[in-house]
Write a protein that holds these residues in place. Sequence first.
Motif, PDB file in Angstrom:
ATOM      1  N   MET A  49       0.847  -1.183   0.000  1.00 18.29           N
ATOM      2  CA  MET A  49       0.000   0.000   0.000  1.00 18.29           C
ATOM      3  C   MET A  49       0.882   1.232   0.000  1.00 18.29           C
ATOM      4  N   ASP A  50       0.298   2.313  -0.498  1.00 19.79           N
ATOM      5  CA  ASP A  50       1.012   3.584  -0.504  1.00 19.79           C
ATOM      6  C   ASP A  50      -0.002   4.699  -0.281  1.00 19.79           C
ATOM      7  N   LEU A  51       0.370   5.651   0.513  1.00 22.67           N
ATOM      8  CA  LEU A  51      -0.462   6.815   0.772  1.00 22.67           C
ATOM      9  C   LEU A  51       0.180   7.993   0.045  1.00 22.67           C
ATOM     10  N   VAL A  52      -0.573   8.624  -0.855  1.00 20.18           N
ATOM     11  CA  VAL A  52      -0.046   9.725  -1.662  1.00 20.18           C
ATOM     12  C   VAL A  52      -0.710  11.025  -1.221  1.00 20.18           C
ATOM     13  N   ASP A  53       0.109  11.995  -0.891  1.00 22.50           N
ATOM     14  CA  ASP A  53      -0.385  13.342  -0.604  1.00 22.50           C
ATOM     15  C   ASP A  53      -0.520  14.037  -1.953  1.00 22.50           C
ATOM     16  N   LEU A  54      -1.726  14.130  -2.435  1.00 21.03           N
ATOM     17  CA  LEU A  54      -1.959  14.658  -3.782  1.00 21.03           C
ATOM     18  C   LEU A  54      -1.554  16.120  -3.915  1.00 21.03           C
ATOM     19  N   ARG A  55      -1.622  16.887  -2.839  1.00 22.37           N
ATOM     20  CA  ARG A  55      -1.177  18.285  -2.902  1.00 22.37           C
ATOM     21  C   ARG A  55       0.334  18.352  -3.096  1.00 22.37           C
ATOM     22  N   ARG A  56       1.074  17.514  -2.391  1.00 23.03           N
ATOM     23  CA  ARG A  56       2.532  17.495  -2.563  1.00 23.03           C
ATOM     24  C   ARG A  56       2.898  17.024  -3.963  1.00 23.03           C
ATOM     25  N   TRP A  57       2.132  16.040  -4.469  1.00 22.49           N
ATOM     26  CA  TRP A  57       2.366  15.544  -5.821  1.00 22.49           C
ATOM     27  C   TRP A  57       2.165  16.677  -6.833  1.00 22.49           C
ATOM     28  N   GLU A  58       1.097  17.450  -6.644  1.00 18.30           N
ATOM     29  CA  GLU A  58       0.823  18.576  -7.541  1.00 18.30           C
ATOM     30  C   GLU A  58       1.958  19.600  -7.481  1.00 18.30           C
ATOM     31  N   LEU A  59       2.462  19.886  -6.290  1.00 19.41           N
ATOM     32  CA  LEU A  59       3.584  20.820  -6.147  1.00 19.41           C
ATOM     33  C   LEU A  59       4.832  20.287  -6.843  1.00 19.41           C
ATOM     34  N   ALA A  60       5.091  19.005  -6.710  1.00 21.65           N
ATOM     35  CA  ALA A  60       6.270  18.409  -7.362  1.00 21.65           C
ATOM     36  C   ALA A  60       6.177  18.543  -8.876  1.00 21.65           C
ATOM     37  N   LEU A  61       5.009  18.275  -9.431  1.00 28.79           N
ATOM     38  CA  LEU A  61       4.842  18.415 -10.879  1.00 28.79           C
ATOM     39  C   LEU A  61       4.933  19.869 -11.316  1.00 28.79           C
ATOM     40  N   ALA A  62       4.414  20.779 -10.511  1.00 28.64           N
ATOM     41  CA  ALA A  62       4.507  22.201 -10.845  1.00 28.64           C
ATOM     42  C   ALA A  62       5.966  22.650 -10.843  1.00 28.64           C
ATOM     43  N   ARG A  63       6.746  22.144  -9.889  1.00 27.61           N
ATOM     44  CA  ARG A  63       8.158  22.503  -9.786  1.00 27.61           C
ATOM     45  C   ARG A  63       8.988  21.889 -10.907  1.00 27.61           C
ATOM     46  N   CYS A  64       8.740  20.614 -11.203  1.00 28.23           N
ATOM     47  CA  CYS A  64       9.602  19.882 -12.135  1.00 28.23           C
ATOM     48  C   CYS A  64       9.061  19.836 -13.562  1.00 28.23           C
ATOM     49  N   GLY A  65       7.787  20.115 -13.721  1.00 30.62           N
ATOM     50  CA  GLY A  65       7.212  20.172 -15.058  1.00 30.62           C
ATOM     51  C   GLY A  65       7.011  18.814 -15.700  1.00 30.62           C
ATOM     52  N   GLU A  66       6.805  18.847 -16.997  1.00 30.63           N
ATOM     53  CA  GLU A  66       6.492  17.654 -17.780  1.00 30.63           C
ATOM     54  C   GLU A  66       7.619  16.619 -17.718  1.00 30.63           C
ATOM     55  N   GLY A  67       8.838  17.049 -17.443  1.00 32.43           N
ATOM     56  CA  GLY A  67       9.960  16.109 -17.351  1.00 32.43           C
ATOM     57  C   GLY A  67       9.746  15.047 -16.288  1.00 32.43           C
ATOM     58  N   LEU A  68       9.160  15.435 -15.163  1.00 32.80           N
ATOM     59  CA  LEU A  68       8.879  14.480 -14.094  1.00 32.80           C
ATOM     60  C   LEU A  68       7.829  13.477 -14.556  1.00 32.80           C
ATOM     61  N   ALA A  69       6.795  13.966 -15.208  1.00 35.34           N
ATOM     62  CA  ALA A  69       5.750  13.068 -15.718  1.00 35.34           C
ATOM     63  C   ALA A  69       6.331  12.102 -16.743  1.00 35.34           C
ATOM     64  N   ARG A  70       7.200  12.578 -17.628  1.00 32.41           N
ATOM     65  CA  ARG A  70       7.815  11.688 -18.630  1.00 32.41           C
ATOM     66  C   ARG A  70       8.731  10.649 -17.977  1.00 32.41           C
ATOM     67  N   ARG A  71       9.354  11.032 -16.864  1.00 31.27           N
ATOM     68  CA  ARG A  71      10.269  10.105 -16.183  1.00 31.27           C
ATOM     69  C   ARG A  71       9.527   8.915 -15.570  1.00 31.27           C
ATOM     70  N   TYR A  72       8.350   9.155 -15.019  1.00 34.44           N
ATOM     71  CA  TYR A  72       7.625   8.119 -14.296  1.00 34.44           C
ATOM     72  C   TYR A  72       6.523   7.434 -15.084  1.00 34.44           C
ATOM     73  N   PHE A  73       6.009   8.092 -16.135  1.00 31.65           N
ATOM     74  CA  PHE A  73       4.828   7.571 -16.817  1.00 31.65           C
ATOM     75  C   PHE A  73       5.066   7.397 -18.310  1.00 31.65           C
ATOM     76  N   ALA A  74       4.603   6.278 -18.824  1.00 32.82           N
ATOM     77  CA  ALA A  74       4.665   6.008 -20.259  1.00 32.82           C
ATOM     78  C   ALA A  74       3.725   6.959 -20.983  1.00 32.82           C
ATOM     79  N   PRO A  75       3.977   7.217 -22.265  1.00 32.54           N
ATOM     80  CA  PRO A  75       3.072   8.086 -23.024  1.00 32.54           C
ATOM     81  C   PRO A  75       1.610   7.634 -22.942  1.00 32.54           C
TER      82      PRO A  75
END
Length: 131
Positions: free
Chosen positions: A1-27
């Motif tokens: 199991m994993d508990l995700v703080d969605l607000r922190r996740w949103e901040l991480a994506l805002a800070r790192c941009g699309e590069g973070l999404a490309r690193r973790y997620f397939a197209p």
Amino acid sequence: MDLVDLRRWELALARCGEGLARRYFAPQERCAARELATAERGFVEILGHLFGVKESVVKAVGGLPPTARLADVHVEIPADGDDKEPWTVRLSGPLGEWARAERLDVVGASAPLESGMALAWAATQDAGPRA
């Protein structure tokens, strides 16, 4: 199991941009998240749920093998966004090799909780008899 703080996740994506999404997620995962996004459950939130399932997979299999990446975990959310049935999880790379050798399939899902959190899970199941 994993508990995700969605607000922190949103901040991480805002800070790192699309590069973070490309690193973790397939197209395909990013495309599916965009297609499933609604006013109530946006693209970034859906990626947070996917991330939680990926982290849960890593825990379920005992960690990432050398050279494996979170992008080797492909999570398929049903087109209707159903969080009541397990989602299909496909493994590639070293994780896929491990799962084939162990004859295991992986499933998972994630559901929103109050307070901006998501509860994600993953489990392995026997893929059938060994050859």
